[in-house]
Every structure is written in structure tokens, then in C-alpha cells.
Design a protein around this motif. Structure first.
Motif, PDB file in Angstrom:
ATOM      1  N   THR A  41       0.837  -1.211   0.000  1.00  0.00           N
ATOM      2  CA  THR A  41       0.000   0.000   0.000  1.00  0.00           C
ATOM      3  C   THR A  41       0.868   1.256   0.000  1.00  0.00           C
ATOM      4  O   THR A  41       0.706   2.145   0.826  1.00  0.00           O
ATOM      5  CB  THR A  41      -0.977  -0.002   1.198  1.00  0.00           C
ATOM      6  OG1 THR A  41      -0.219  -0.179   2.401  1.00  0.00           O
ATOM      7  CG2 THR A  41      -2.006  -1.107   1.058  1.00  0.00           C
ATOM      8  N   GLN A  44       1.084   3.416  -5.446  1.00  0.00           N
ATOM      9  CA  GLN A  44       0.083   2.840  -6.350  1.00  0.00           C
ATOM     10  C   GLN A  44      -0.962   2.036  -5.585  1.00  0.00           C
ATOM     11  O   GLN A  44      -2.146   2.048  -5.945  1.00  0.00           O
ATOM     12  CB  GLN A  44       0.774   1.975  -7.414  1.00  0.00           C
ATOM     13  CG  GLN A  44      -0.156   1.350  -8.426  1.00  0.00           C
ATOM     14  CD  GLN A  44      -0.909   2.362  -9.283  1.00  0.00           C
ATOM     15  OE1 GLN A  44      -0.789   3.574  -9.097  1.00  0.00           O
ATOM     16  NE2 GLN A  44      -1.702   1.878 -10.204  1.00  0.00           N
ATOM     17  N   TYR A  67       5.866  -1.707   5.636  1.00  0.00           N
ATOM     18  CA  TYR A  67       6.310  -0.373   6.059  1.00  0.00           C
ATOM     19  C   TYR A  67       5.140   0.286   6.808  1.00  0.00           C
ATOM     20  O   TYR A  67       4.107   0.611   6.204  1.00  0.00           O
ATOM     21  CB  TYR A  67       6.721   0.427   4.821  1.00  0.00           C
ATOM     22  CG  TYR A  67       7.306   1.787   5.114  1.00  0.00           C
ATOM     23  CD1 TYR A  67       8.421   1.927   5.943  1.00  0.00           C
ATOM     24  CD2 TYR A  67       6.756   2.934   4.546  1.00  0.00           C
ATOM     25  CE1 TYR A  67       8.965   3.172   6.197  1.00  0.00           C
ATOM     26  CE2 TYR A  67       7.300   4.179   4.787  1.00  0.00           C
ATOM     27  CZ  TYR A  67       8.398   4.294   5.622  1.00  0.00           C
ATOM     28  OH  TYR A  67       8.938   5.536   5.883  1.00  0.00           O
ATOM     29  N   LEU A 106       8.449  -4.744  -8.005  1.00  0.00           N
ATOM     30  CA  LEU A 106       8.421  -5.726  -9.097  1.00  0.00           C
ATOM     31  C   LEU A 106       8.873  -7.128  -8.694  1.00  0.00           C
ATOM     32  O   LEU A 106       8.246  -8.130  -9.052  1.00  0.00           O
ATOM     33  CB  LEU A 106       9.285  -5.211 -10.260  1.00  0.00           C
ATOM     34  CG  LEU A 106       9.381  -6.129 -11.466  1.00  0.00           C
ATOM     35  CD1 LEU A 106       8.062  -6.185 -12.222  1.00  0.00           C
ATOM     36  CD2 LEU A 106      10.495  -5.664 -12.407  1.00  0.00           C
ATOM     37  N   LYS A 127       1.535  -3.962 -13.043  1.00  0.00           N
ATOM     38  CA  LYS A 127       2.568  -4.130 -14.066  1.00  0.00           C
ATOM     39  C   LYS A 127       3.892  -3.746 -13.472  1.00  0.00           C
ATOM     40  O   LYS A 127       3.895  -3.096 -12.422  1.00  0.00           O
ATOM     41  CB  LYS A 127       2.291  -3.302 -15.321  1.00  0.00           C
ATOM     42  CG  LYS A 127       2.013  -1.801 -15.143  1.00  0.00           C
ATOM     43  CD  LYS A 127       2.853  -0.923 -14.294  1.00  0.00           C
ATOM     44  CE  LYS A 127       4.262  -0.664 -14.717  1.00  0.00           C
ATOM     45  NZ  LYS A 127       4.944   0.336 -13.798  1.00  0.00           N
ATOM     46  N   LEU A 202      13.976  -0.402   0.600  1.00  0.00           N
ATOM     47  CA  LEU A 202      12.533  -0.654   0.636  1.00  0.00           C
ATOM     48  C   LEU A 202      11.796   0.476  -0.103  1.00  0.00           C
ATOM     49  O   LEU A 202      10.897   0.217  -0.905  1.00  0.00           O
ATOM     50  CB  LEU A 202      12.050  -0.727   2.101  1.00  0.00           C
ATOM     51  CG  LEU A 202      10.547  -0.937   2.290  1.00  0.00           C
ATOM     52  CD1 LEU A 202      10.099  -2.278   1.708  1.00  0.00           C
ATOM     53  CD2 LEU A 202      10.181  -0.877   3.785  1.00  0.00           C
ATOM     54  N   TYR A 355      -7.883   3.430 -13.958  1.00  0.00           N
ATOM     55  CA  TYR A 355      -7.609   2.551 -12.807  1.00  0.00           C
ATOM     56  C   TYR A 355      -8.921   2.010 -12.239  1.00  0.00           C
ATOM     57  O   TYR A 355      -9.030   0.849 -11.874  1.00  0.00           O
ATOM     58  CB  TYR A 355      -6.864   3.320 -11.702  1.00  0.00           C
ATOM     59  CG  TYR A 355      -5.498   3.808 -12.114  1.00  0.00           C
ATOM     60  CD1 TYR A 355      -4.487   2.912 -12.423  1.00  0.00           C
ATOM     61  CD2 TYR A 355      -5.217   5.170 -12.167  1.00  0.00           C
ATOM     62  CE1 TYR A 355      -3.228   3.348 -12.788  1.00  0.00           C
ATOM     63  CE2 TYR A 355      -3.967   5.628 -12.534  1.00  0.00           C
ATOM     64  CZ  TYR A 355      -2.967   4.715 -12.840  1.00  0.00           C
ATOM     65  OH  TYR A 355      -1.724   5.160 -13.201  1.00  0.00           O
TER      66      TYR A 355
HETATM   67  N1  LIG Z   1      -0.202   1.104 -13.319  1.00  0.00           N
HETATM   68  C1  LIG Z   1       0.407   2.217 -12.994  1.00  0.00           C
HETATM   69  O1  LIG Z   1       0.181   3.280 -13.571  1.00  0.00           O
HETATM   70  C2  LIG Z   1       1.410   2.199 -11.882  1.00  0.00           C
HETATM   71  C3  LIG Z   1       1.846   3.394 -11.309  1.00  0.00           C
HETATM   72  C4  LIG Z   1       2.776   3.323 -10.283  1.00  0.00           C
HETATM   73  C5  LIG Z   1       3.257   2.097  -9.851  1.00  0.00           C
HETATM   74  N2  LIG Z   1       2.820   0.963 -10.437  1.00  0.00           N
HETATM   75  C6  LIG Z   1       3.323  -0.353  -9.997  1.00  0.00           C
HETATM   76  O2  LIG Z   1       2.862  -0.603  -8.687  1.00  0.00           O
HETATM   77  C7  LIG Z   1       3.854  -1.326  -7.953  1.00  0.00           C
HETATM   78  C8  LIG Z   1       4.180  -0.538  -6.691  1.00  0.00           C
HETATM   79  O3  LIG Z   1       4.711   0.714  -7.064  1.00  0.00           O
HETATM   80  P1  LIG Z   1       4.628   1.948  -6.049  1.00  0.00           P
HETATM   81  O4  LIG Z   1       4.986   3.144  -6.798  1.00  0.00           O
HETATM   82  O5  LIG Z   1       3.331   1.938  -5.339  1.00  0.00           O
HETATM   83  O6  LIG Z   1       5.796   1.551  -5.050  1.00  0.00           O
HETATM   84  P2  LIG Z   1       5.869   1.943  -3.535  1.00  0.00           P
HETATM   85  O7  LIG Z   1       7.268   1.728  -3.115  1.00  0.00           O
HETATM   86  O8  LIG Z   1       5.273   3.285  -3.315  1.00  0.00           O
HETATM   87  O9  LIG Z   1       4.915   0.894  -2.821  1.00  0.00           O
HETATM   88  C9  LIG Z   1       5.261  -0.453  -2.665  1.00  0.00           C
HETATM   89  C10 LIG Z   1       4.817  -0.866  -1.286  1.00  0.00           C
HETATM   90  O10 LIG Z   1       5.057  -2.261  -1.122  1.00  0.00           O
HETATM   91  C11 LIG Z   1       5.474  -2.453   0.213  1.00  0.00           C
HETATM   92  N3  LIG Z   1       6.153  -3.721   0.380  1.00  0.00           N
HETATM   93  C12 LIG Z   1       7.431  -4.049   0.046  1.00  0.00           C
HETATM   94  N4  LIG Z   1       7.685  -5.308   0.379  1.00  0.00           N
HETATM   95  C13 LIG Z   1       6.550  -5.807   0.962  1.00  0.00           C
HETATM   96  C14 LIG Z   1       6.198  -7.052   1.535  1.00  0.00           C
HETATM   97  N5  LIG Z   1       7.056  -8.074   1.596  1.00  0.00           N
HETATM   98  N6  LIG Z   1       4.956  -7.191   2.033  1.00  0.00           N
HETATM   99  C15 LIG Z   1       4.067  -6.165   1.998  1.00  0.00           C
HETATM  100  N7  LIG Z   1       4.347  -4.965   1.472  1.00  0.00           N
HETATM  101  C16 LIG Z   1       5.573  -4.784   0.956  1.00  0.00           C
HETATM  102  C17 LIG Z   1       6.375  -1.266   0.489  1.00  0.00           C
HETATM  103  O11 LIG Z   1       6.562  -1.052   1.858  1.00  0.00           O
HETATM  104  C18 LIG Z   1       5.600  -0.145  -0.194  1.00  0.00           C
HETATM  105  O12 LIG Z   1       4.706   0.479   0.687  1.00  0.00           O
HETATM  106  C19 LIG Z   1       5.021  -1.514  -8.905  1.00  0.00           C
HETATM  107  O13 LIG Z   1       4.942  -2.762  -9.521  1.00  0.00           O
HETATM  108  C20 LIG Z   1       4.834  -0.421  -9.931  1.00  0.00           C
HETATM  109  O14 LIG Z   1       5.374  -0.737 -11.183  1.00  0.00           O
HETATM  110  C21 LIG Z   1       1.899   0.994 -11.426  1.00  0.00           C
END
Ligand SMILES: NC(=O)c1ccc[n+]([C@@H]2O[C@H](COP(=O)([O-])OP(=O)(O)OC[C@H]3O[C@@H](n4cnc5c(N)ncnc54)[C@H](O)[C@@H]3O)[C@@H](O)[C@H]2O)c1
Length: 409
Positions: A41, A44, A67, A106, A127, A202, A355
């Protein structure tokens, strides 16, 4: 090009009607909301969570993040209705949860998806599909084995402007496509501030190669997915450059990439992603012998006719704008007669949030059992393009794609 004004408007109206029809379905299903858990959370995950919270067909009952600030924020976003978890496996143990939305870094897409499918959950995973082709295949096989759905979050497939543009290209509005220009230009380091160095990897996972392929998976995956979809073809080879040339801050992924993909029939796709200049923004430009389809910022679609090309039958009835002295037809998801001011977002004219649309579709598939629009098979080619491009950059040589790498098995 044999589309009449009536057909043009009808097609637009169909898109609008589809939107309201899906809203009706969602309402009809209100009694049986899908119980959802959101894993990861961050930025994205919170975006998707907001969409789910506004959706009549969803009930978010659990959120998970390791986190704490992101987990707490997510629980807040559900107005404290969802339970917060720090271990996603504990969330998956809940029998009442039917579906999970995974928005983790990813490298965790595959392990989390595999565990979720094994636990009997339907999965919406962000993705790019996964870190590797092999992992993507394992995800698809697990979905098949468990009989659960797996949808990948390439939201442009649910974007009304992209769908309208795709259909117009198919109808021949820009003629034969010979070149595509794709770019995503920014002027920032992509680095997030961290409250404590122990959180560096992280929070800044995108900058490290164990977790991400950098600009390629995080940005280019969206756009190469669109190119493959619109061309209805897959590349033969790719060559490219990339480097850590500006942001010398300990990152391990390129801060700029420039690629040339060679598609069948001599179609070339030029890709560029930089982090030092945002002048061009981001988008895809499809160049045909009769016109250009310009798709920018996920909201704006403009069609420019070549000077020597015949006027489109419906052109006089379409909304147009002048851009830098050139007349362009506005690609609109709804049959509005109001020409937008330059720069105005089509979203303001009632375009659905993509979305929202992709998640609504996912929940609808959960209810009906139909296959989602963007499955693992649809999402794999973009990853294959990326991994080929990465190899081309690393080796400094032309990379020739293996056709089997675009397929799940
Ligand atoms: N479709 C879109 O337009 C779009 C836009 C942004 C991001 N994304 C994708 O979304 C995904 C996340 O990106 P983001 O920007 O939100 O990253 P982010 O770093 O903001 O969020 C990822 C979250 O995952 C958590 N996390 C990490 N390891 C974990 C675990 N073992 N258990 C539970 N939670 C865990 C982190 O603490 C973090 O809060 C990526 O795959 C990214 O490519 C897609």
C-alpha cells in the motif's frame, strides 16, 4: 476509410454506454460485494485502494504493508474498516477474502501472486507482470492450475481514449504505420527521501537492480504494451543505449535509455526515457502514411492528417483543435461537441478513470468468471521487449528476440 459521422458518434456513444452499463452491473452486484485485500500500500496501492473504496462492487477488508506508515495510511483510507497486516501470508489465510490486489515492488509480483493463487484468491497484480519471463510463466500456470483469475495492471487497455485511438487506427485513419515514437521524459531523480537509511532499498527499490529493471519496467512497460497492442505485432530485434550518466547517487539502474525496435515489415519504434528534461512529457506517436496519432499523458488523443491525405469522411463532424498552427481531430471517448482548449484533459469531459475501470472489470470477472482483458499472456510481451532491450544495452549489440519468449509456454 469508410466511417460515417453517424458511425463515428455511435462508436463514441457505445464507449459511453459501456461505461454506464458497467456501473449498472456494479450496482446490481451491490448485494454481493467482492471482499478484497490490498497487498503493498505504497503510492500505487493507495491509488488503487481509493478506487476500490469508491466502487459499489468492492469491500476492502484487509490491507498489508511491511512499512508501517504506508500500512497505517491504508487503514485510514478504508476509514478503519480494513484490518492491517504486516505479513501478506496472514492476509491470505483469511477465508472471507476472494480477491487480492498486489501493488508491491516488481521482484515480489511473482512470489506474492503465486502464494495468493495457491491460497485460492483471484489476483490483480500491478505491471510489469514480473521480474523475469520464467516467473511470468509460473504465474500464468498457477492461475490455470488453481482456476483463479490473474489480471495485470496495464491500465491503458481500459482507457477510453486509447481504445478509441486503437479502433480508428484499425479503421485506417492514419494509413499504414511505418514508425512509432515513444518517450517518457522527466526531470527528477526518481529518488524518494527516506526517514532512516535502513529503509533505502525498501522505499527506493526502483533504483536497484535486484528489485526492478528501472525505467524499462516502471515506465516503458506501459508503452511497449501499447505499441504491441496497436501494431498487432511483436518486435524482431532491438538495439539501444543506456547509462547512469547524470544521477551518480548509488543507483544501479539506468537514468536514461534510448532504444530502436525493429518490427516486421520495416516498422521501427524509437523509445526514449530520460530523467533530466521534462519538456516532451510522455506519450506515443504513431506515424502512418496518411496521418499521425498522438497519445499523450494518458488523457489526450489527437489525430493529425497528412497534408496529402484525403479528408476523413467524418472529419468535419469531429471536434478539432489548432496545435502549433496544425489542425488536429480530438480523439474523444464521448460524443461531446465541445472542442477542448489545448492542454485540457479529456478526463474532464467525463472519461472514466482507467484505474477504476480496470479494477471494476476485474471484480466483474470475479463475479462472472469471464477472463480479464489484460491477462498474463497479454502482459508478457512488454516484459520480453524490456528484457531484450536490457540485454542489447548491456552487450552493446543487436538483440534478436526469440519468438517463444513472447509466449507463456
Ligand atoms: N499502473 C500504474 O500506472 C502504476 C503506477 C505506479 C506504480 N505501479 C506499480 O505498482 C507497484 C508498486 O509501485 P509503487 O509506486 O506503489 O511503489 P511503492 O514503493 O510506493 O509501494 C510499494 C509498497 O510495497 C510495500 N512492500 C514491500 N515489500 C513488501 C512485503 N514483503 N509485504 C508487503 N508490502 C511490501 C512497500 O513497503 C511499499 O509500501 C510496482 O509494480 C509499480 O510498477 C503501477
Amino acid at each position: 476509410m469508410s466511417m460515417t459521422r453517424r458511425e463515428f458518434l455511435k462508436r463514441s456513444a457505445v464507449a459511453a454506454a459501456a461505461a454506464s452499463f458497467s456501473t449498472l452491473i456494479a450496482r446490481a452486484n451491490q448485494q454481493e460485494k467482492v471482499k478484497v485485500g490490498v497487498i503493498g500500500t505504497g503510492a500505487q496501492g493507495q491509488n488503487l485502494l481509493r478506487q476500490l473504496m469508491s466502487m459499489p462492487s468492492a469491500e476492502v477488508v484487509a490491507v498489508c504493508d511491511i512499512y508501517a506508515p504506508n500500512r497505517i495510511r491504508a487503514v485510514e483510507l478504508t476509514q478503519f474498516r480494513a484490518q492491517g497486516y504486516s505479513d501478506y501470508r496472514a492476509l491470505l489465510e483469511r477465508k472471507d477474502i476472494e480477491a487480492v490486489v498486489i501493488a508491491s515492488p516488481l521482484h515480489l509480483h511473482a512470489p506474492m501472486t503465486l502464494d495468493a493463487l495457491q491460497a485460492g484468491k483471484h489476483v490483480f497484480c500491478e505491471k510489469a507482470i514480473a521480474y523475469s519471463i520464467d516467473e511470468s510463466r509460473q504465474m500464468a500456470q498457477a492461475a490455470q492450475r488453481t482456476g483463479k483469475l490473474l489480471q495485470i495492471g496495464h491500465q491503458r487497455h481500459y482507457n477510453d481514449t486509447y481504445n478509441q485511438a486503437y479502433w480508428l487506427i484499425k479503421e485506417g485513419a492514419i494509413g499504414k504505420i511505418t514508425h512509432v515514437r515513444v518517450l517518457w521524459h522527466r526531470n527528477n531523480s526518481w529518488r524518494r527521501p527516506v526517514p532512516d537509511p535502513k529503509f533505502e532499498r525498501l522505499l527506493n527499490w526502483r533504483l536497484y537492480k535486484d528489485y526492478s529493471h528501472g525505467l524499462l519496467t516502471e515506465l516503458a512497460s506501459h508503452q511497449l504494451d501499447v505499441v504491441n497492442w496497436f501494431l498487432g505485432a511483436l518486435p524482431i530485434s532491438v538495439m539501444g543505449y543506456g547509462g547512469i550518466d547524470y544521477w551518480k547517487d548509488g543507483r544501479e539502474v539506468y537514468d536514461n535509455v534510448e532504444l530502436i525496435f525493429n518490427y516486421p515489415g520495416g516498422v521501427r519504434v524509437m523509445y526514449s526515457s530520460i530523467t533530466t528534461n521534462a519538456y516532451d512529457g510522455y506519450g506515443e506517436w504513431f506515424f502512418g502514411d496518411k496521418g499521425t496519432m498522438a497519445l499523450t499523458n494518458e488523457t489526450s488523443g489527437l489525430l493529425y492528417r497528412e497534408r496529402n491525405a484525403e479528408k476523413l469522411e467524418w472529419e468535419d463532424d469531429a471536434n478539432t483543435v489548432q496545435v502549433d498552427g496544425r489542425r488536429a481531430v480530438v480523439i474523444e471517448p464521448t460524443p461531446t461537441r465541445r472542442a477542448p482548449q489545448r492542454g485540457e484533459q479529456l478526463a474532464q469531459q467525463g472519461q472514466r478513470n482507467a484505474y477504476y475501470a480496470e479494477l471494476e472489470h476485474f471484480l466483474q470477472c470475479v463475479r462472472t468468471g469471464e477472463q480479464p482483458k489484460c491477462t498474463a499472456a497479454d502482459a508478457l510481451p512488454a516484459l520480453t521487449c524490456i528484457l531484450g532491450a536490457k540485454t542489447a544495452i548491456e552487450t552493446g549489440a543487436l538483440y534478436e528476440f526469440k519468438p517463444e519468449d513472447f509466449r507463456l509456454g
